[in-house]
Design a protein around this motif. Structure first.
Motif, PDB file in Angstrom:
ATOM      1  N   LEU A  35       0.716  -1.243  -0.030  1.00 13.23           N
ATOM      2  CA  LEU A  35      -0.038  -0.055  -0.179  1.00 13.23           C
ATOM      3  C   LEU A  35       0.873   1.400   0.023  1.00 13.23           C
ATOM      4  O   LEU A  35       0.426   2.337   0.582  1.00 13.23           O
ATOM      5  CB  LEU A  35      -0.764  -0.108   1.144  1.00 13.23           C
ATOM      6  CG  LEU A  35      -1.787  -1.201   1.393  1.00 13.23           C
ATOM      7  CD1 LEU A  35      -2.757  -1.186   2.511  1.00 13.23           C
ATOM      8  CD2 LEU A  35      -2.826  -1.684   0.049  1.00 13.23           C
ATOM      9  N   LEU A  36       1.966   1.146  -0.623  1.00 10.20           N
ATOM     10  CA  LEU A  36       2.997   2.318  -0.662  1.00 10.20           C
ATOM     11  C   LEU A  36       3.041   2.940  -2.118  1.00 10.20           C
ATOM     12  O   LEU A  36       4.080   3.861  -2.444  1.00 10.20           O
ATOM     13  CB  LEU A  36       4.401   1.724  -0.248  1.00 10.20           C
ATOM     14  CG  LEU A  36       4.410   1.653   1.337  1.00 10.20           C
ATOM     15  CD1 LEU A  36       5.774   0.906   1.655  1.00 10.20           C
ATOM     16  CD2 LEU A  36       4.401   3.224   1.904  1.00 10.20           C
ATOM     17  N   THR A  37       2.089   2.518  -3.165  1.00  6.12           N
ATOM     18  CA  THR A  37       2.300   2.954  -4.257  1.00  6.12           C
ATOM     19  C   THR A  37       2.272   4.522  -4.656  1.00  6.12           C
ATOM     20  O   THR A  37       2.802   5.189  -4.934  1.00  6.12           O
ATOM     21  CB  THR A  37       1.451   2.264  -5.261  1.00  6.12           C
ATOM     22  OG1 THR A  37       1.723   0.836  -5.076  1.00  6.12           O
ATOM     23  CG2 THR A  37       1.666   2.840  -6.683  1.00  6.12           C
ATOM     24  N   PRO A  38       1.068   5.167  -3.780  1.00  9.31           N
ATOM     25  CA  PRO A  38       1.037   6.438  -3.942  1.00  9.31           C
ATOM     26  C   PRO A  38       2.159   7.343  -3.144  1.00  9.31           C
ATOM     27  O   PRO A  38       2.587   8.381  -3.615  1.00  9.31           O
ATOM     28  CB  PRO A  38      -0.300   6.859  -3.216  1.00  9.31           C
ATOM     29  CG  PRO A  38      -1.334   5.595  -3.350  1.00  9.31           C
ATOM     30  CD  PRO A  38      -0.220   4.450  -3.221  1.00  9.31           C
ATOM     31  N   ASP A  39       2.701   7.043  -1.984  1.00  9.87           N
ATOM     32  CA  ASP A  39       3.919   7.633  -1.359  1.00  9.87           C
ATOM     33  C   ASP A  39       5.303   7.386  -2.257  1.00  9.87           C
ATOM     34  O   ASP A  39       5.813   8.216  -2.358  1.00  9.87           O
ATOM     35  CB  ASP A  39       4.168   6.557  -0.167  1.00  9.87           C
ATOM     36  CG  ASP A  39       3.041   6.922   1.012  1.00  9.87           C
ATOM     37  OD1 ASP A  39       2.762   8.326   1.133  1.00  9.87           O
ATOM     38  OD2 ASP A  39       2.700   6.475   1.860  1.00  9.87           O
ATOM     39  N   LEU A  40       5.385   6.114  -3.083  1.00  9.24           N
ATOM     40  CA  LEU A  40       6.440   6.034  -3.944  1.00  9.24           C
ATOM     41  C   LEU A  40       6.282   7.125  -4.959  1.00  9.24           C
ATOM     42  O   LEU A  40       7.429   7.787  -5.199  1.00  9.24           O
ATOM     43  CB  LEU A  40       6.243   4.686  -4.721  1.00  9.24           C
ATOM     44  CG  LEU A  40       7.472   4.425  -5.574  1.00  9.24           C
ATOM     45  CD1 LEU A  40       8.853   4.527  -4.907  1.00  9.24           C
ATOM     46  CD2 LEU A  40       7.112   3.182  -6.220  1.00  9.24           C
ATOM     47  N   PHE A  41       5.360   7.605  -5.624  1.00  4.39           N
ATOM     48  CA  PHE A  41       5.153   8.614  -6.489  1.00  4.39           C
ATOM     49  C   PHE A  41       5.635   9.785  -5.779  1.00  4.39           C
ATOM     50  O   PHE A  41       6.177  10.757  -6.317  1.00  4.39           O
ATOM     51  CB  PHE A  41       3.830   8.694  -7.042  1.00  4.39           C
ATOM     52  CG  PHE A  41       3.613   9.954  -8.127  1.00  4.39           C
ATOM     53  CD1 PHE A  41       3.932   9.648  -9.397  1.00  4.39           C
ATOM     54  CD2 PHE A  41       2.978  11.042  -7.702  1.00  4.39           C
ATOM     55  CE1 PHE A  41       3.755  10.713 -10.253  1.00  4.39           C
ATOM     56  CE2 PHE A  41       2.975  11.983  -8.579  1.00  4.39           C
ATOM     57  CZ  PHE A  41       3.259  11.595  -9.878  1.00  4.39           C
ATOM     58  N   SER A  42       4.870  10.187  -4.535  1.00  2.62           N
ATOM     59  CA  SER A  42       5.146  11.586  -4.242  1.00  2.62           C
ATOM     60  C   SER A  42       6.526  11.932  -3.682  1.00  2.62           C
ATOM     61  O   SER A  42       7.131  12.851  -3.928  1.00  2.62           O
ATOM     62  CB  SER A  42       4.053  11.600  -2.981  1.00  2.62           C
ATOM     63  OG  SER A  42       4.169  10.665  -1.887  1.00  2.62           O
ATOM     64  N   SER A  43       6.998  10.661  -3.084  1.00  2.00           N
ATOM     65  CA  SER A  43       8.505  10.734  -2.781  1.00  2.00           C
ATOM     66  C   SER A  43       9.406  10.921  -4.074  1.00  2.00           C
ATOM     67  O   SER A  43      10.296  12.026  -3.804  1.00  2.00           O
ATOM     68  CB  SER A  43       8.956   9.531  -1.999  1.00  2.00           C
ATOM     69  OG  SER A  43       8.147   9.149  -0.890  1.00  2.00           O
ATOM     70  N   LEU A  44       9.236  10.533  -4.915  1.00  2.00           N
ATOM     71  CA  LEU A  44      10.210  10.739  -6.251  1.00  2.00           C
ATOM     72  C   LEU A  44       9.692  11.864  -6.790  1.00  2.00           C
ATOM     73  O   LEU A  44      10.576  12.712  -7.218  1.00  2.00           O
ATOM     74  CB  LEU A  44       9.665   9.572  -7.315  1.00  2.00           C
ATOM     75  CG  LEU A  44      10.474   8.122  -6.854  1.00  2.00           C
ATOM     76  CD1 LEU A  44       9.949   6.994  -7.823  1.00  2.00           C
ATOM     77  CD2 LEU A  44      11.826   8.210  -6.839  1.00  2.00           C
ATOM     78  N   ALA A  45       8.477  12.577  -6.768  1.00  2.00           N
ATOM     79  CA  ALA A  45       8.212  13.677  -7.270  1.00  2.00           C
ATOM     80  C   ALA A  45       8.624  14.943  -6.596  1.00  2.00           C
ATOM     81  O   ALA A  45       9.232  15.927  -7.204  1.00  2.00           O
ATOM     82  CB  ALA A  45       6.584  13.781  -7.256  1.00  2.00           C
ATOM     83  N   ARG A  46       8.516  14.749  -5.046  1.00  2.00           N
ATOM     84  CA  ARG A  46       9.201  16.009  -4.389  1.00  2.00           C
ATOM     85  C   ARG A  46      10.803  15.925  -4.528  1.00  2.00           C
ATOM     86  O   ARG A  46      11.262  17.082  -4.539  1.00  2.00           O
ATOM     87  CB  ARG A  46       9.005  15.455  -2.909  1.00  2.00           C
ATOM     88  CG  ARG A  46       7.583  15.903  -2.187  1.00  2.00           C
ATOM     89  CD  ARG A  46       7.430  15.749  -0.849  1.00  2.00           C
ATOM     90  NE  ARG A  46       7.988  14.509  -0.189  1.00  2.00           N
ATOM     91  CZ  ARG A  46       7.172  13.616   0.075  1.00  2.00           C
ATOM     92  NH1 ARG A  46       5.797  13.634  -0.233  1.00  2.00           N
ATOM     93  NH2 ARG A  46       7.504  12.228   0.454  1.00  2.00           N
ATOM     94  N   ALA A  47      11.296  14.936  -4.569  1.00  2.00           N
ATOM     95  CA  ALA A  47      12.773  14.762  -4.915  1.00  2.00           C
ATOM     96  C   ALA A  47      13.299  15.159  -6.345  1.00  2.00           C
ATOM     97  O   ALA A  47      14.219  15.266  -6.733  1.00  2.00           O
ATOM     98  CB  ALA A  47      13.136  13.382  -4.570  1.00  2.00           C
ATOM     99  N   GLY A  48      12.237  15.467  -7.226  1.00  2.00           N
ATOM    100  CA  GLY A  48      12.566  15.857  -8.624  1.00  2.00           C
ATOM    101  C   GLY A  48      13.076  14.525  -9.375  1.00  2.00           C
ATOM    102  O   GLY A  48      13.637  14.911 -10.740  1.00  2.00           O
TER     103      GLY A  48
END
Length: 330
Positions: A35-48
């Protein structure tokens, strides 16, 4: 791709550092399971770093993140409606787990955490009135589950009785005319640990709830958690061993700073090794997982958690559900 490599790539992604030559199909499968798929996207997006991913992987993660955002917006509206009706009856609910960041989020922006329900607590003397308030909104008890639900909502609402703890009292928070109580960070951390390690039996069963571990890591980043006071608050040696085992997992996966003495006891180091080994080698680690399930079952029976009153058919169903339902664990 092996489970260990997929887990390593997922953790790197949650740190905002995509791994070169990752098998993204395996990584996404593991992210979906935990259940970490949305967190994976947001973490990569925040890091550019989101554009470093293959196009199809990036678009899939974006799609899941967007769907989860819409769901969390609906959950946020549902939570605010429930708080409002309770406030009108003079009840100020205590928010638990994912309901806390959901309530505190600003309009139009919600956490990327994936949630299935909303957890609220009220004083024991307020439960009857609180239940009546929610039933007035159309909530009904869900058969076979703890919680209330309406057909139109995105998730269930679980109402429970609040319990005192040894930390600071909850903080009264007012927002947009609504009043709630927010537990201190120490209490929130202890709640997650006790729930997973002792109530769910992850300490004995050698399992890891990676989503909750990620929650703890982020909580430790935003708040000054006193792990030593948490250790002192544990009821017995087993509970302290379980907490230290979780702290080692926090440090292993997310680099969280923990007390050096957390790794001093042999039993803690062994339990940490067992959890990591079975998470990264699920097939050859199956005997360890089975032994852990048996140990947990024995512990549960020794304390008669209502199991002695179960009918044989119900007991068999609970045993099967316990042993074979992974519940987003690794």
């Amino acid at each position: 791709m092996s489970r260990g490599n997929a887990l390593e790539a997922l953790i790197a992604g949650l740190h905002g550092n995509p791994t070169d030559k990752a098998d993204w199909q395996a990584v996404i499968a593991l992210a979906n399971h935990t259940l970490l798929t949305p967190d994976l996207f947001s973490s990569l997006a925040r890091a550019g770093q989101i554009h470093q991913l293959p196009h199809d992987v990036r678009e899939y993660l974006r799609f899941v993140h967007g769907c989860n955002r819409e769901r969390n917006l609906r959950l946020r509206a549902q939570l605010r409606e429930a708080v409002a009706v309770l406030n009108r009856s003079g009840i100020v609910p205590l928010l638990l787990k994912g309901a806390v960041p959901l309530f505190l989020s600003s309009a139009g922006r919600v956490p990327s955490r994936m949630m299935s329900d909303l957890d609220l607590a009220v004083d024991a003397g307020e439960e009857t009135v609180a239940t009546a308030c929610l039933e007035g909104l159309g909530y009904r008890d869900v058969a076979g589950a703890r919680g209330m639900a309406r057909q139109k909502d995105a998730g269930m609402l679980e109402l429970r009785s609040s319990r005192a703890n040894c930390f600071a009292p909850p903080k009264l928070v007012r927002r947009d005319g609504l009043r709630v109580k927010i537990p201190p960070a120490q209490s929130r951390a202890m709640h997650w640990m006790v729930h997973d390690l002792l109530k769910e039996g992850d300490y004995w069963r050698g399992r890891i709830d990676l989503r909750h571990l990620h929650d703890l890591a982020r909580l430790a980043e935003s708040d000054d958690l006193d792990w030593t006071s948490l250790q002192r608050s544990m009821s017995d040696r087993t509970a302290r061993n379980a907490l230290d085992t979780q702290l080692l997992a926090l440090h292993h996966f997310f680099g969280t700073r923990i007390p050096a003495k957390s790794a001093q006891r042999r039993i803690v180091r062994f339990q940490h090794w067992r959890r990591i080994f079975t998470a990264t080698h699920p097939i050859i680690g199956a005997p360890l997982r089975l032994a852990g399930n048996l140990a947990w079952g024995t512990w549960r029976f020794s304390r008669a958690y209502g199991l002695a009153r179960c009918r044989p058919s119900d007991l068999l169903r609970r045993v099967a559900r316990t042993l074979f339902n992974p519940r987003a664990k690794i």
